[in-house]
Design a protein around this motif. Structure first.
Motif, PDB file in Angstrom:
ATOM      1  N   ASP A 164       0.829  -1.208   0.000  1.00 63.98           N
ATOM      2  CA  ASP A 164       0.000   0.000   0.000  1.00 63.98           C
ATOM      3  C   ASP A 164       0.860   1.254   0.000  1.00 63.98           C
ATOM      4  OD1 ASP A 164      -2.248  -1.480  -0.016  1.00 63.98           O
ATOM      5  OD2 ASP A 164      -2.947  -0.924   1.972  1.00 63.98           O
ATOM      6  N   PHE A 165       1.796   1.317   0.947  1.00 60.75           N
ATOM      7  CA  PHE A 165       2.584   2.533   1.112  1.00 60.75           C
ATOM      8  C   PHE A 165       3.489   2.775  -0.087  1.00 60.75           C
ATOM      9  CE2 PHE A 165       2.539   3.685   5.891  1.00 60.75           C
ATOM     10  CZ  PHE A 165       1.158   3.570   5.896  1.00 60.75           C
ATOM     11  N   ILE A 166       4.043   1.709  -0.654  1.00 59.39           N
ATOM     12  CA  ILE A 166       4.890   1.885  -1.830  1.00 59.39           C
ATOM     13  C   ILE A 166       4.052   2.399  -3.002  1.00 59.39           C
ATOM     14  CG2 ILE A 166       6.237   0.651  -3.574  1.00 59.39           C
ATOM     15  CD1 ILE A 166       7.367  -1.057  -1.341  1.00 59.39           C
ATOM     16  N   ASP A 167       2.852   1.827  -3.188  1.00 59.21           N
ATOM     17  CA  ASP A 167       1.977   2.285  -4.271  1.00 59.21           C
ATOM     18  C   ASP A 167       1.582   3.743  -4.079  1.00 59.21           C
ATOM     19  OD1 ASP A 167       2.102  -0.188  -5.432  1.00 59.21           O
ATOM     20  OD2 ASP A 167       0.184  -0.887  -4.661  1.00 59.21           O
ATOM     21  N   TYR A 168       1.199   4.116  -2.856  1.00 64.08           N
ATOM     22  CA  TYR A 168       0.812   5.501  -2.596  1.00 64.08           C
ATOM     23  C   TYR A 168       2.012   6.436  -2.739  1.00 64.08           C
ATOM     24  CZ  TYR A 168      -3.457   3.513  -0.623  1.00 64.08           C
ATOM     25  OH  TYR A 168      -4.624   2.833  -0.445  1.00 64.08           O
ATOM     26  N   GLY A 169       3.197   5.950  -2.322  1.00 65.25           N
ATOM     27  CA  GLY A 169       4.388   6.771  -2.454  1.00 65.25           C
ATOM     28  C   GLY A 169       4.721   7.056  -3.909  1.00 65.25           C
ATOM     29  N   ILE A 170       4.591   6.037  -4.763  1.00 67.29           N
ATOM     30  CA  ILE A 170       4.867   6.218  -6.188  1.00 67.29           C
ATOM     31  C   ILE A 170       3.852   7.169  -6.809  1.00 67.29           C
ATOM     32  CG2 ILE A 170       4.844   5.028  -8.416  1.00 67.29           C
ATOM     33  CD1 ILE A 170       6.046   2.623  -6.988  1.00 67.29           C
ATOM     34  N   GLU A 171       2.588   7.082  -6.392  1.00 73.01           N
ATOM     35  CA  GLU A 171       1.568   7.974  -6.945  1.00 73.01           C
ATOM     36  C   GLU A 171       1.804   9.418  -6.524  1.00 73.01           C
ATOM     37  OE1 GLU A 171      -3.283   8.292  -7.353  1.00 73.01           O
ATOM     38  OE2 GLU A 171      -2.339   6.505  -6.552  1.00 73.01           O
ATOM     39  N   ARG A 172       2.278   9.602  -5.297  1.00 73.01           N
ATOM     40  CA  ARG A 172       2.489  10.966  -4.806  1.00 73.01           C
ATOM     41  C   ARG A 172       3.850  11.529  -5.235  1.00 73.01           C
ATOM     42  NH1 ARG A 172      -0.407  13.811  -1.216  1.00 73.01           N
ATOM     43  NH2 ARG A 172       0.578  15.476  -0.058  1.00 73.01           N
ATOM     44  N   PHE A 173       4.844  10.631  -5.408  1.00 69.08           N
ATOM     45  CA  PHE A 173       6.178  11.049  -5.821  1.00 69.08           C
ATOM     46  C   PHE A 173       6.566  10.253  -7.068  1.00 69.08           C
ATOM     47  CE2 PHE A 173       5.894  11.633  -1.235  1.00 69.08           C
ATOM     48  CZ  PHE A 173       6.360  12.924  -1.058  1.00 69.08           C
TER      49      PHE A 173
END
Length: 313
Positions: A201-210
């Protein structure tokens, strides 16, 4: 655990300074940790060395070094924060899959118990039957499946400054406050990993935000993020949404440094540059040594202060 994720880049970066024997012992310790789902027993190092086939003094010394380097001795066992987090996430996914399977089975059972003559039209009955038939093959194996994302969908926040709806207008990045906003309980990072599929989850959200951050850098940062807050234990507790806030802050503060380190590893090593004078001197010395030679026929070397047998201070 029958399997675990092995991130080649993370492992190579963390073990580049180890010898081949030390790397092999570290992999064996990780396999033992994940296979038993327990920390390494520290009560009998001789027995541990025998289990890992460390028979020579060199191998036993390598075992002690690896334990001190990558594990923390707590209450008679060697603990690895990365292993603890992976095991907790593994069981969290199994629990979510089991709950999803039970809920699906219960829903199908309730549909079967409905009276087919309860006033519904024939078309409704047909649609209901078709829906059940479609769901069955999709849900039969949910109990043993490993879900990739079972949390509630994240709602994007759209700018409401204007009432006009613009078609095909791109949505803004996911807002961190929406992650599991209904869950107000505070967890340690390990407890949160056990409750939610946090890593992916966090990696996916991190890639979407950055989106400018390299995927391998994102994985490395999440590893460091998890290790840092795992070491704090009970002293660091947050809600899932606040953990995501901290994750985004972690990315912002570390992305440039992680990128520079990754790029530096792929740069060719620079050759030493010598000045022309140094090169000329080196060549002259080598030529002089060749003329002198090392056998008995080589000319003797006289002291520059010696004249006709008399030495001057």
């Amino acid at each position: 655990m029958n399997y675990y994720q092995h991130h080649i880049g993370d492992f190579n970066n963390a073990t580049r300074h180890l010898s081949l024997i030390e790397r092999a012992i570290y992999r064996d310790l990780l396999d033992m940790y994940y296979d038993t789902e327990k920390a390494i027993d520290a009560s009998n190092l001789e027995r541990l060395a025998r289990r890992l086939q460390c028979t020579t003094e060199e191998q036993q010394a390598a075992l002690v070094y690896v334990l001190d380097e990558f594990f923390t001795l707590k209450d008679g066992v060697y603990v690895n924060n990365r292993c603890e987090r992976e095991i907790a996430e593994y069981h969290g996914k199994r629990r979510q899959a089991s709950e999803a399977g039970k809920a699906s089975a219960k829903k199908r059972a309730e549909k079967k118990q409905q009276n087919p003559n309860d006033g519904s039209s024939g078309a409704d009955q047909s649609n209901s039957q078709s829906s059940t038939d479609v769901e069955n093959p999709l849900n039969e194996n949910l109990t043993d499946a490993q879900p990739t994302n079972n949390h509630e969908p994240v709602t994007n926040i759209i700018d409401s400054s204007s009432n006009a709806q613009k078609p095909n207008f791109p949505l803004p990045p996911i807002q961190f406050s929406q992650y599991q906003a209904h869950d107000h309980k505070r967890y340690t990072i390990l407890e949160c990993v056990g409750q939610y599929p946090l890593q992916q989850d966090f990696i996916d959200y991190g890639i979407e935000r950055f989106p400018e951050v390299h995927y391998q850098d994102m994985i490395s940062m999440f590893t460091n993020y998890g290790d840092f807050f795992s070491s704090k234990g009970e002293s660091a507790k947050n809600t899932p949404s606040l953990w995501l806030v901290k994750w985004f802050t972690w990315i912002q503060n570390n992305k440039d440094d992680v990128r520079r380190k990754r790029e530096a590893q792929h740069l060719p090593q620079k050759q030493k540059n010598y000045s022309s004078a140094a090169t000329r001197t080196s060549n002259e010395v080598n030529s002089w040594m060749d003329e002198i030679g090392t056998d008995d026929t080589a000319p003797s070397i006289r002291d520059v202060h010696e004249v006709e047998g008399v030495k001057y201070a």
